[in-house]
Design a protein around this motif. Sequence first.
Motif, PDB file in Angstrom:
ATOM      1  N   SER A   1       1.409  -2.361   1.071  1.00 14.81           N
ATOM      2  CA  SER A   1       0.321  -2.462   2.034  1.00 14.81           C
ATOM      3  C   SER A   1       0.900  -2.744   3.412  1.00 14.81           C
ATOM      4  N   CYS A   2       0.367  -2.060   4.417  1.00 17.88           N
ATOM      5  CA  CYS A   2       0.839  -2.221   5.795  1.00 17.88           C
ATOM      6  C   CYS A   2      -0.364  -2.474   6.693  1.00 17.88           C
ATOM      7  N   GLU A   3      -0.286  -3.492   7.533  1.00 19.73           N
ATOM      8  CA  GLU A   3      -1.424  -3.878   8.359  1.00 19.73           C
ATOM      9  C   GLU A   3      -1.811  -2.799   9.364  1.00 19.73           C
ATOM     10  N   VAL A   4      -0.828  -2.078   9.879  1.00 19.45           N
ATOM     11  CA  VAL A   4      -1.141  -1.067  10.893  1.00 19.45           C
ATOM     12  C   VAL A   4      -1.549   0.261  10.272  1.00 19.45           C
ATOM     13  N   ARG A   5      -1.412   0.378   8.955  1.00 16.77           N
ATOM     14  CA  ARG A   5      -1.906   1.571   8.251  1.00 16.77           C
ATOM     15  C   ARG A   5      -3.100   1.127   7.420  1.00 16.77           C
ATOM     16  N   TRP A   6      -4.278   1.328   7.985  1.00 18.32           N
ATOM     17  CA  TRP A   6      -5.471   0.679   7.474  1.00 18.32           C
ATOM     18  C   TRP A   6      -5.886   1.166   6.096  1.00 18.32           C
ATOM     19  N   LEU A   7      -5.515   2.370   5.719  1.00 19.07           N
ATOM     20  CA  LEU A   7      -5.936   2.898   4.426  1.00 19.07           C
ATOM     21  C   LEU A   7      -5.047   2.417   3.282  1.00 19.07           C
ATOM     22  N   THR A   8      -3.921   1.787   3.601  1.00 23.17           N
ATOM     23  CA  THR A   8      -2.954   1.465   2.555  1.00 23.17           C
ATOM     24  C   THR A   8      -3.380   0.282   1.695  1.00 23.17           C
ATOM     25  N   LYS A   9      -4.124  -0.666   2.260  1.00 23.13           N
ATOM     26  CA  LYS A   9      -4.467  -1.860   1.480  1.00 23.13           C
ATOM     27  C   LYS A   9      -5.339  -1.503   0.286  1.00 23.13           C
ATOM     28  N   CYS A  10      -6.328  -0.659   0.499  1.00 26.73           N
ATOM     29  CA  CYS A  10      -7.196  -0.256  -0.612  1.00 26.73           C
ATOM     30  C   CYS A  10      -6.392   0.480  -1.680  1.00 26.73           C
ATOM     31  N   ASN A  11      -5.521   1.388  -1.266  1.00 24.61           N
ATOM     32  CA  ASN A  11      -4.712   2.136  -2.234  1.00 24.61           C
ATOM     33  C   ASN A  11      -3.761   1.214  -2.988  1.00 24.61           C
ATOM     34  N   ALA A  12      -3.198   0.226  -2.281  1.00 21.56           N
ATOM     35  CA  ALA A  12      -2.288  -0.716  -2.939  1.00 21.56           C
ATOM     36  C   ALA A  12      -3.031  -1.575  -3.958  1.00 21.56           C
ATOM     37  N   LEU A  13      -4.246  -2.006  -3.620  1.00 16.61           N
ATOM     38  CA  LEU A  13      -5.028  -2.825  -4.555  1.00 16.61           C
ATOM     39  C   LEU A  13      -5.454  -2.014  -5.776  1.00 16.61           C
ATOM     40  N   LYS A  14      -5.810  -0.751  -5.564  1.00 21.44           N
ATOM     41  CA  LYS A  14      -6.189   0.089  -6.705  1.00 21.44           C
ATOM     42  C   LYS A  14      -5.022   0.280  -7.663  1.00 21.44           C
ATOM     43  N   ARG A  15      -3.832   0.513  -7.119  1.00 20.13           N
ATOM     44  CA  ARG A  15      -2.661   0.697  -7.977  1.00 20.13           C
ATOM     45  C   ARG A  15      -2.335  -0.603  -8.728  1.00 20.13           C
ATOM     46  N   LEU A  16      -2.440  -1.728  -8.038  1.00 20.34           N
ATOM     47  CA  LEU A  16      -2.183  -3.014  -8.686  1.00 20.34           C
ATOM     48  C   LEU A  16      -3.187  -3.278  -9.802  1.00 20.34           C
ATOM     49  N   PHE A  17      -4.448  -2.915  -9.573  1.00 16.10           N
ATOM     50  CA  PHE A  17      -5.466  -3.147 -10.597  1.00 16.10           C
ATOM     51  C   PHE A  17      -5.209  -2.290 -11.833  1.00 16.10           C
ATOM     52  N   VAL A  18      -4.814  -1.045 -11.637  1.00 23.35           N
ATOM     53  CA  VAL A  18      -4.542  -0.165 -12.776  1.00 23.35           C
ATOM     54  C   VAL A  18      -3.353  -0.684 -13.587  1.00 23.35           C
ATOM     55  N   LEU A  19      -2.346  -1.228 -12.896  1.00 27.48           N
ATOM     56  CA  LEU A  19      -1.131  -1.711 -13.563  1.00 27.48           C
ATOM     57  C   LEU A  19      -1.175  -3.216 -13.830  1.00 27.48           C
ATOM     58  N   ARG A  20      -2.357  -3.812 -13.828  1.00 25.05           N
ATOM     59  CA  ARG A  20      -2.465  -5.273 -13.900  1.00 25.05           C
ATOM     60  C   ARG A  20      -1.826  -5.847 -15.160  1.00 25.05           C
ATOM     61  N   GLN A  21      -2.033  -5.199 -16.307  1.00 21.63           N
ATOM     62  CA  GLN A  21      -1.473  -5.735 -17.545  1.00 21.63           C
ATOM     63  C   GLN A  21       0.046  -5.624 -17.553  1.00 21.63           C
ATOM     64  N   TYR A  22       0.572  -4.531 -17.028  1.00 19.89           N
ATOM     65  CA  TYR A  22       2.027  -4.362 -16.952  1.00 19.89           C
ATOM     66  C   TYR A  22       2.638  -5.385 -15.995  1.00 19.89           C
ATOM     67  N   VAL A  23       1.943  -5.670 -14.891  1.00 23.38           N
ATOM     68  CA  VAL A  23       2.447  -6.648 -13.926  1.00 23.38           C
ATOM     69  C   VAL A  23       2.477  -8.036 -14.550  1.00 23.38           C
ATOM     70  N   MET A  24       1.413  -8.401 -15.255  1.00 19.78           N
ATOM     71  CA  MET A  24       1.359  -9.730 -15.868  1.00 19.78           C
ATOM     72  C   MET A  24       2.423  -9.884 -16.948  1.00 19.78           C
ATOM     73  N   ASP A  25       2.682  -8.832 -17.695  1.00 18.54           N
ATOM     74  CA  ASP A  25       3.731  -8.907 -18.716  1.00 18.54           C
ATOM     75  C   ASP A  25       5.117  -8.954 -18.083  1.00 18.54           C
ATOM     76  N   PHE A  26       5.300  -8.228 -16.983  1.00 19.01           N
ATOM     77  CA  PHE A  26       6.623  -8.172 -16.358  1.00 19.01           C
ATOM     78  C   PHE A  26       7.003  -9.510 -15.730  1.00 19.01           C
TER      79      PHE A  26
END
Length: 489
Positions: free
Chosen positions: A332-357
Amino acid sequence: MKCIVVNCNSSDKKAGRKISFHSVIIRSRDTKEDDDVDYLEDIVNPDTEDESLKYFEDDDMPINFLEEAQVTHTSNTPNTLRSRSSKRVDALLKYKEAACFMAYQIVKHKKSFGDARTWTETFVKILNTFGNCDVAQKLMKIPFTRFTIGKCVDILNARAEEELMAKIQRAEVISIALDETTDVSHSSQLLIFVRGVFSDMTIFEEMLELKQLKTTGKGQDILRETLQALGKFGATDKLFSVTTDGAPAMKGNKEGFYGLLCRQVPHVKHVYCMLHQENLCARNLGLKLNATADFAVQIINKIRGGNRSLTHRLFKQFLLQHGAPYKDLLMSCEVRWLTKCNALKRLFVLRQYVMDFVETIKFDESLKEKMKSSCFWPEIALLCDVMGCLNKLNISMQGNNHDVFHHLRIMDELIDELKMMEEQILSNDLRAFPTCHHLRYTYSKYSENLRVLIQNLEMKFRQYQDLRIYNPEDVVERRNLLSIFPTTY
């Protein structure tokens, strides 16, 4: 050194524009003085059945100046070059057209002028591979030096300025949009776009100038460069409005650019960039949701941000071994306004893998506890859906030739959509929330966050209400409103 001076006028039918080149000089800096005559002789004396010239007969050439050619020679030009057939002149112009096409591609792809030689060598090898040795030999004779490419670029630039000057002179009214930023080399760049409306209500948008602010970036510096650019094209008297962001150097009424401009051009109207307004509203979704978004960004940065190269490699291997749907997280980059939503969506999809890792490595304990809380992932899902609506608005506002009425219309549609989402979330109806719909969670308590977002949007865009009220039969008023830049992008 010998030279041939070519004066020619032509038109680029595909681009719908007329191209004029005057006193185009073809020189060779790579040949000896004794070889100049032979070099020019070979250019203007093609073979009778010259199949190689078909290589330069491409309809997609950006500049076509093969018509109405007239060749004049300097006093030092040999007599053998003074009387040439039209076919020989065409051959000379084809070589020049190839040089301009090379310059066009060099600039388009942001390459060094010296790269033209490398490209030429590559083309020659390809042509030789396919047996087009004659074309390869003629291509090698074109002087693709830095001087030649620079000269062609100057010609293209001069003609572009002439076309822009003609458009501005024809326009009934114009408006400008300004944006100042500092690049990676710490140079302050001021970008100025112009938008004009012709008498038939058609619109044109062009880049007016790219100025470098060599010292400070105060309002007076921006004003000086802007007035200089407008004066160069004779556009000051036709100026109707300026669109800027909310920076003090731009918007300030006393020492800001707009305040200083009003003292010299009192009738100018100021428009606050709608995209900047929307981004300010998107940052205020309530303290709890904002804190959740910050925690999510911290988790991403702990895995793949900064100097955590080892953790990042281990995480990618972990996803690969466990068959994850994606191979990595997004930053996520503050000056690229569309990136935060895309970063959160990717994190949500991979949430179980992130918690296990994170259980397999040394990780921040506070972030681990946050991910295990019952409300963290449901709030991430809500942020994905709400920010997705705002991103859709942002994308629909981008593009050329969008007038202010278009932006106000899609803003009204977004506010209506958010109001519908607020009503549905009160009854825990999640049909309008595709990400939240998969979770069993009560979201009714977050209706207040949506209400705050709606109020902020309505308050920010209240200043544009006077643009909605106009007389459609008043041609001048409608023309002025069409000239307004809704955004600075």
